[in-house]
Scaffold this active site. Structure first.
Site, PDB file in Angstrom:
ATOM      1  N   CYS A   1      -0.725   1.881   1.226  1.00 53.49           N
ATOM      2  CA  CYS A   1       0.216   2.497   2.176  1.00 53.49           C
ATOM      3  C   CYS A   1      -0.193   2.297   3.632  1.00 53.49           C
ATOM      4  CB  CYS A   1       0.355   3.999   1.891  1.00 53.49           C
ATOM      5  SG  CYS A   1      -1.188   4.879   2.170  1.00 53.49           S
TER       6      CYS A   1
ATOM      7  N   CYS B   1      -3.111   7.965  -2.952  1.00 56.23           N
ATOM      8  CA  CYS B   1      -3.571   8.827  -1.851  1.00 56.23           C
ATOM      9  C   CYS B   1      -4.855   9.563  -2.255  1.00 56.23           C
ATOM     10  CB  CYS B   1      -2.503   9.840  -1.484  1.00 56.23           C
ATOM     11  SG  CYS B   1      -0.848   9.147  -1.435  1.00 56.23           S
TER      12      CYS B   1
END
Ligand code: FES
Length: 212
Positions: A36, A107
Site C-alpha cells: 500500500c 497492514c
C-alpha cells in the site's frame, strides 16, 4: 455504510499505545509496505545486559489497522526479551485484535515487520548475530524492498528506481534513477541509508543519483 472494524481494533486505533519517538534509541526501523506504500517507524530501547525491551514506540503513517496492530504488538513486546519479542507474529496480533478484515492483513504484517527489523538492526549493531553472513546484493535488495518510492507509492525495487548496487570493503553504493535536485531525492537517500547502515559489516552507505 458498513463498519469493517471490531471494537478491539477501534479501541486501539482511537487510543493507541506507545505512539511517539524515543530519544537516543538503541535501534530503529522504518518499514514501508510494498502493498500500500504506507510506512511505520519503530524505536527500541534495550537493556544491554538482559536484552529486555525497556521501551518501544512507533510512529505510523499507515491506516487504522496498522496503528491498532503496532499498538498491540508494542504492548506485548515491552518487558520481553528480544528473543521472546521475535516470536510475535502478525497471526498472533491479528488474533489479539479479534480479526482484521482480510484486505487489511498486510497492514498487520507491516507493523510486525517493523518490529522484526528493529530487533534485527539491534542485533546487527550490537554484535549479537548468530551467523555473520557477509552483506551481498540480495541482502541489500531485500532491505530496499521496504523503502517506498514516494512518487509511485510502492517500493523502490519493484518500481525500478534502483539501477545498481555495488558492495566493496564495507561500503554500499546504491545507484538510483533520480536527479540530485529532484523532489524526494533527499528522503529516498535518507531512507536507504537508514535501511542499509545497520548491517553488521557495513561502514558506509552512499546513494548515487543519476548521471554520477
Ligand atoms: Fe497501508 Fe493499512 S492500508 S497500512
Amino acid at each position: 455504510m458498513s463498519m469493517p472494524y471490531n471494537q478491539t481494533i477501534l479501541k486501539y486505533f482511537l487510543n493507541p499505545k506507545n505512539v511517539g519517538q524515543i530519544e537516543n534509541p538503541d535501534a530503529t526501523a522504518t518499514e514501508g509496505s510494498p502493498a500500500c506504500g504506507d510506512m511505520v517507524k519503530l524505536y527500541l530501547k534495550v537493556d544491554p545486559e538482559t536484552l529486555v525491551i525497556q521501551d518501544i514506540k512507533f510512529q505510523s503513517y499507515g491506516c487504522a489497522s496498522n496503528i491498532a496492530t503496532a499498538s498491540i504488538i508494542t504492548e506485548i513486546a515491552k518487558g520481553k526479551t528480544i528473543e521472546e519479542a521475535k516470536q510475535i507474529s502478525w497471526e498472533s496480533a491479528n488474533r489479539e485484535l479479534g480479526g482484521l478484515p482480510p484486505v487489511k492483513i498486510h497492514c498487520a504484517v507491516l507493523a510486525v515487520d517493523a518490529l522484526k527489523t528493529a530487533i534485527e538492526n539491534y542485533e546487527h549493531t550490537h554484535g549479537l548475530l548468530k551467523e555473520k553472513i557477509p552483506t551481498d546484493e540480495s541482502t541489500v535488495t531485500k532491505r530496499l524492498r521496504s523503502v517506498i518510492n514516494p512518487v509511485l507509492g510502492k517500493d523502490i525495487i519493484s518500481t525500478d528506481l534502483v539501477n545498481g548496487i555495488d558492495i566493496s570493503s564495507g561500503t554500499v553504493k546504491v545507484h538510483v534513477k533520480m536527479k540530485e535536485d529532484e523532489q524526494f531525492f533527499a528522503n529516498v537517500k535518507d531512507e536507504i541509508i537508514e535501511r542499509i547502515s545497520p548491517l553488521w559489516d557495513i561502514r558506509k552507505v552512499e546513494v548515487v543519483p543519476n548521471g554520477d
